[in-house]
Design an enzyme around this catalytic site. Structure first.
Site, PDB file in Angstrom:
ATOM      1  N   PHE A  98     -42.548  21.506  76.436  1.00  0.00           N
ATOM      2  CA  PHE A  98     -43.361  20.099  76.128  1.00  0.00           C
ATOM      3  C   PHE A  98     -43.673  20.262  74.853  1.00  0.00           C
ATOM      4  CE2 PHE A  98     -46.788  17.263  75.682  1.00  0.00           C
ATOM      5  CZ  PHE A  98     -46.253  16.219  76.511  1.00  0.00           C
ATOM      6  N   LYS A 130     -53.924  19.026  68.586  1.00  0.00           N
ATOM      7  CA  LYS A 130     -54.864  19.293  69.436  1.00  0.00           C
ATOM      8  C   LYS A 130     -56.130  20.043  68.510  1.00  0.00           C
ATOM      9  CE  LYS A 130     -52.685  19.136  73.723  1.00  0.00           C
ATOM     10  NZ  LYS A 130     -51.164  19.106  73.878  1.00  0.00           N
ATOM     11  N   ASP A 166     -43.941  25.534  68.142  1.00  0.00           N
ATOM     12  CA  ASP A 166     -44.676  24.465  68.604  1.00  0.00           C
ATOM     13  C   ASP A 166     -46.167  25.065  68.783  1.00  0.00           C
ATOM     14  OD1 ASP A 166     -46.278  22.665  69.822  1.00  0.00           O
ATOM     15  OD2 ASP A 166     -44.678  21.592  70.825  1.00  0.00           O
TER      16      ASP A 166
HETATM   17  C1  LIG Z   1     -50.056  18.385  73.818  1.00  0.00           C
HETATM   18  C2  LIG Z   1     -48.719  18.980  73.259  1.00  0.00           C
HETATM   19  C3  LIG Z   1     -47.859  18.208  72.237  1.00  0.00           C
HETATM   20  C4  LIG Z   1     -47.977  16.633  72.333  1.00  0.00           C
HETATM   21  O1  LIG Z   1     -49.071  16.561  71.470  1.00  0.00           O
HETATM   22  P1  LIG Z   1     -49.735  14.919  71.326  1.00  0.00           P
HETATM   23  O2  LIG Z   1     -50.997  14.934  70.511  1.00  0.00           O
HETATM   24  O3  LIG Z   1     -50.056  14.828  72.575  1.00  0.00           O
HETATM   25  O4  LIG Z   1     -48.630  14.264  70.865  1.00  0.00           O
HETATM   26  C5  LIG Z   1     -46.743  18.918  71.872  1.00  0.00           C
HETATM   27  N1  LIG Z   1     -46.659  20.278  72.049  1.00  0.00           N
HETATM   28  C6  LIG Z   1     -47.462  21.080  72.906  1.00  0.00           C
HETATM   29  C7  LIG Z   1     -46.937  22.453  73.083  1.00  0.00           C
HETATM   30  C8  LIG Z   1     -48.427  20.518  73.616  1.00  0.00           C
HETATM   31  O5  LIG Z   1     -49.307  21.079  74.283  1.00  0.00           O
END
Ligand SMILES: *Cc1c(COP(=O)(O)O)cnc(C)c1O
Length: 406
Positions: free
Chosen positions: A141, A255, A226
């Site tokens: 994700f 986040k 990521d």
């Molecule tokens: C939450 C998340 C995203 C997306 O972040 P947003 O602030 O919702 O755009 C991308 N990568 C990972 C691993 C995430 O947990």
């Protein structure tokens, strides 16, 4: 004085909001530390942390004061001008990590968008247009923009929006042989979540990340981590790459970085950063003084030996009790994760029912998260007090008892 406000309730959501979310039946109105109160004054313990965002809980005094101080000074100037909080934040991130350059934006998706565009740009400049392929992992994700859902590759997020971004392939997570078979001299980047967050809190094996690093080196591909969910203390190190001892070329953060104020960052080296020359990429709000002032305060508190050591200690506390609860009620078979990103894997009898656990916990006054249908996820504040952990897990146990007796 603000004007009096019209009363609103959960039912209004269905009247005036785009229905892409299905929020819980109650509306939180106030938080302090790891406690939240709803409109009726009911108190809940928060182990969800706004999906691994409220890294210091709610209304942490250091963050409130950083935000209000900055709010009285300067809100926004755009990137036609730089600003002091952004430069201070970049210094802090550069000092604390492998990175030599920072790019600020407003979300995780945007941080990844910048990472993917940088990787393609670097390959284009150095090797030509053929080298543009990105390898991601199955069930990853990376956000909800078209590029990031294409890289994430999960049909539930990416289908039905017209043609996807091409030049992307997906290999099973934690499978080095699969990556080895897929990578080629056309690969510009490999992107990995050090712990897959949304799809079940699945930690990478050290050997997998080490192997990915070596394969990228062999093929002149960039390794992107990521760390939107794993970064800023969540694993007990500032970033998960430090926990694993494997250094990426590009890292995305968001986040927890803002502790609840929207901000994202892409971190990289000087040699790579120079490929995003003036005008090649940008954002109006990115590096906004308010967001950067808060993120500075977040790092000042989180990046300390006490808080990071606390994360490791609190992990043990959660894990021991959750394993006990899982076994006693036959609810889950495994408690996995690192630091304060914890996933409870539901047993066969409860597979697909993470939402039921979520609902049962809410009835006992506890906010938890799902990570897919089969995993209950905990991503609390890194400074959640031990008394709140005990009380929250008591509530969780009551939820487990009620659920399994029904
Ligand atoms: C939450 C998340 C995203 C997306 O972040 P947003 O602030 O919702 O755009 C991308 N990568 C990972 C691993 C995430 O947990």
């Amino acid at each position: 004085m603000s004007a009096p406000q019209a009363p609103v309730q959960r039912a209004d959501f269905d009247q005036v909001m785009v229905p892409n979310y299905a929020p819980a039946a109650f509306i939180p109105v106030r938080g302090a530390g790891s406690r939240v109160w709803d409109q009726s004054g009911r108190e809940l313990i928060d182990f969800a942390g706004g999906i691994a965002v409220n890294v210091l809980g709610h209304a942490h005094p250091a963050l409130v004061s950083a935000l209000t101080e900055q709010a009285n000074k300067l809100w926004h100037v755009s990137n036609v001008f730089t600003n002091e909080p952004a430069l201070r934040l970049a210094h802090k991130l550069v000092d604390a990590t492998f990175a030599e350059r920072a790019f600020f934006c407003n979300s995780g998706a945007e941080a990844n968008e910048a990472a993917f565009k940088l990787a393609r740009r670097v390959a284009h400049d150095r090797f030509g247009p053929e080298k543009h392929e990105i390898i991601a992992t199955v069930n990853s994700f990376h956000g909800r923009t078209l590029f990031t859902v294409s890289v994430g590759g999960q049909p539930k997020y990416s289908d039905g929006f017209g043609p996807k971004i091409t030049g992307i392939s997906h290999v099973p997570y934690n499978d080095l042989e699969a990556l080895k078979a897929q990578i080629s001299d056309k690969t510009c980047a490999v992107v990995i979540e050090p712990i897959q967050g949304e799809s079940g809190v699945v930690p990478a094996d050290v050997a997998y990340l080490q192997g990915a690093r070596e394969l990228c080196n062999q093929h002149n591909a960039l390794l992107i981590f990521d760390e939107v969910q794993t970064g800023v203390g969540r694993t007990g190190e500032l970033f998960a790459y430090q926990h694993y001892g494997v250094t990426p070329d590009i890292l995305s953060s968001a986040k927890s970085l803002g502790g609840g104020f929207p901000i994202g960052a892409m971190l990289t080296t000087e040699a790579l950063a120079k490929h995003l020359a003036v005008g090649t990429h940008g954002t109006t709000y990115g590096g906004n003084p308010l967001a950067c002032a808060v993120a500075n305060a977040v790092l000042d508190v989180v990046n300390t030996p006490e808080v990071l050591a606390g994360v490791k200690a609190k992990h043990q506390k959660f894990k021991a009790r959750l394993e006990q609860i899982g076994e006693k009620y036959g609810l889950f078979t495994q408690v996995r994760g690192v630091g304060l990103l914890i996933g409870c894997v539901l047993s066969d009898a409860w597979k697909g029912k993470a939402k039921d656990v979520f609902n049962a916990a809410e009835k006992e006054g506890l906010m938890v998260l799902q990570a897919g249908p089969d995993v209950v996820r905990f991503a609390p504040s890194l400074v959640v007090e031990d008394a709140d952990i005990d009380e929250g897990l008591d509530r969780f146990e009551r939820a487990a008892a009620t659920l399994t007796q029904a």
